[in-house]
Enzyme design. Structure first.
Site, PDB file in Angstrom:
ATOM      1  N   SER A 112      -4.163 -14.773  -6.193  1.00 34.21           N
ATOM      2  CA  SER A 112      -5.601 -14.886  -5.950  1.00 34.21           C
ATOM      3  C   SER A 112      -5.990 -14.446  -4.542  1.00 34.21           C
ATOM      4  O   SER A 112      -7.108 -13.991  -4.327  1.00 34.21           O
ATOM      5  CB  SER A 112      -6.081 -16.311  -6.220  1.00 34.21           C
ATOM      6  OG  SER A 112      -5.480 -17.213  -5.318  1.00 34.21           O
ATOM      7  N   ALA A 115      -6.706 -10.884  -5.152  1.00 36.13           N
ATOM      8  CA  ALA A 115      -7.802 -10.719  -6.112  1.00 36.13           C
ATOM      9  C   ALA A 115      -9.155 -11.049  -5.486  1.00 36.13           C
ATOM     10  O   ALA A 115     -10.146 -10.367  -5.752  1.00 36.13           O
ATOM     11  CB  ALA A 115      -7.562 -11.596  -7.338  1.00 36.13           C
ATOM     12  N   ARG A 116      -9.201 -12.049  -4.619  1.00 38.66           N
ATOM     13  CA  ARG A 116     -10.460 -12.452  -3.986  1.00 38.66           C
ATOM     14  C   ARG A 116     -10.945 -11.446  -2.950  1.00 38.66           C
ATOM     15  O   ARG A 116     -12.050 -11.569  -2.432  1.00 38.66           O
ATOM     16  CB  ARG A 116     -10.305 -13.832  -3.354  1.00 38.66           C
ATOM     17  CG  ARG A 116     -10.108 -14.912  -4.396  1.00 38.66           C
ATOM     18  CD  ARG A 116      -9.689 -16.218  -3.776  1.00 38.66           C
ATOM     19  NE  ARG A 116      -9.144 -17.090  -4.804  1.00 38.66           N
ATOM     20  CZ  ARG A 116      -9.439 -18.374  -4.922  1.00 38.66           C
ATOM     21  NH1 ARG A 116     -10.253 -18.954  -4.069  1.00 38.66           N
ATOM     22  NH2 ARG A 116      -8.903 -19.081  -5.883  1.00 38.66           N
ATOM     23  N   THR A 135       8.259  -2.187 -10.277  1.00 38.47           N
ATOM     24  CA  THR A 135       7.246  -1.318  -9.678  1.00 38.47           C
ATOM     25  C   THR A 135       5.904  -2.034  -9.788  1.00 38.47           C
ATOM     26  O   THR A 135       5.518  -2.491 -10.864  1.00 38.47           O
ATOM     27  CB  THR A 135       7.203   0.057 -10.374  1.00 38.47           C
ATOM     28  OG1 THR A 135       8.456   0.710 -10.139  1.00 38.47           O
ATOM     29  CG2 THR A 135       6.086   0.923  -9.827  1.00 38.47           C
ATOM     30  N   GLU A 137       1.666  -2.079  -8.972  1.00 38.35           N
ATOM     31  CA  GLU A 137       0.503  -1.228  -8.765  1.00 38.35           C
ATOM     32  C   GLU A 137      -0.596  -2.066  -8.138  1.00 38.35           C
ATOM     33  O   GLU A 137      -0.961  -3.117  -8.660  1.00 38.35           O
ATOM     34  CB  GLU A 137       0.022  -0.627 -10.089  1.00 38.35           C
ATOM     35  CG  GLU A 137      -1.049   0.427  -9.919  1.00 38.35           C
ATOM     36  CD  GLU A 137      -2.442  -0.064 -10.255  1.00 38.35           C
ATOM     37  OE1 GLU A 137      -3.413   0.489  -9.709  1.00 38.35           O
ATOM     38  OE2 GLU A 137      -2.558  -1.012 -11.042  1.00 38.35           O
ATOM     39  N   GLN A 180      15.921   0.328 -12.695  1.00 37.60           N
ATOM     40  CA  GLN A 180      15.208   1.148 -11.712  1.00 37.60           C
ATOM     41  C   GLN A 180      15.368   0.611 -10.296  1.00 37.60           C
ATOM     42  O   GLN A 180      15.413  -0.585 -10.060  1.00 37.60           O
ATOM     43  CB  GLN A 180      13.730   1.299 -12.087  1.00 37.60           C
ATOM     44  CG  GLN A 180      12.920   0.033 -12.015  1.00 37.60           C
ATOM     45  CD  GLN A 180      11.504   0.226 -12.548  1.00 37.60           C
ATOM     46  OE1 GLN A 180      11.173   1.231 -13.166  1.00 37.60           O
ATOM     47  NE2 GLN A 180      10.653  -0.748 -12.313  1.00 37.60           N
TER      48      GLN A 180
END
Length: 188
Positions: A112, A115-116, A135, A137, A180
């Site tokens: 968060s 996100a905030r 990985t 993003e 990976q």
């Protein structure tokens, strides 16, 4: 299918190498300063972002095609702080290496704290018997540059254990992202 607790996460990491390196508690400070927390939480594990990034750029004005992705669309960057341009994104990887048990599926959600600020972290589920560095993003949904901090928390992994073992695991299928290392671009 039930969510797994901190006790289970600790046991699986310490006895079976499910997460390496592993932090058994929650870390909220480093060198006397507050950081975005990482480590074991009540029902999950907060992962950290490593210092390797691929920042999306529009220098070549190419079309974004998941079946034929042009590596020249990224600028490689290594450092403690990554600046993501407005309305753009960057790829990174976790500091942690994961080995997911055959009976387990994970869901990963952004923290968060990011996100905030309009920074969205997207990660697909870790499938049964998948292993590797994850990985990550990071999407900057704002009209301003955004910072991502290496070595600090960025997302939380929730572990779900099935009532029965799957017939075919990610390893059985020969999944294309198995084992990976580094930031891995799209594969078909």
């Amino acid at each position: 299918m039930s969510i797994k607790s901190d006790k289970w996460i600790r046991r699986m990491a310490e006895q079976h190498g499910m997460i390496e390196p592993f932090e058994p508690g929650q870390v909220r400070e480093a060198d006397g300063r507050k950081i975005v927390s990482y480590g074991t939480s009540s029902y999950g594990y907060d992962i950290r972002c490593a210092d390797e990034f691929k920042i999306f750029t529009n220098i070549n004005s190419t079309i974004v095609d998941p079946k034929n992705f042009d590596e020249k669309s990224f600028v490689d960057f290594k450092g403690d702080v990554c600046i993501i341009p407005p309305n753009s994104f960057a790829l990174a990887r976790t500091m942690e290496y994961f080995r997911i048990p055959r009976s387990v599926l994970t869901i990963c959600l952004g923290k968060s704290t990011y996100a905030r600020c309009g920074i969205i972290v997207n990660v697909t589920p870790f499938e049964p018997e998948w292993e590797g560095y994850v990985t990550l993003e990071f999407s900057n949904t704002t009209p301003l540059p955004a910072k991502i901090y290496a070595g600090e928390g960025c997302a939380q992994v929730l572990f779900f254990e099935s009532d029965e073992i799957c017939e075919t695991s990610y390893a059985d299928r020969g999944g294309k992202y198995q084992g990976q290392h580094g930031v891995t671009l799209p594969k078909t």
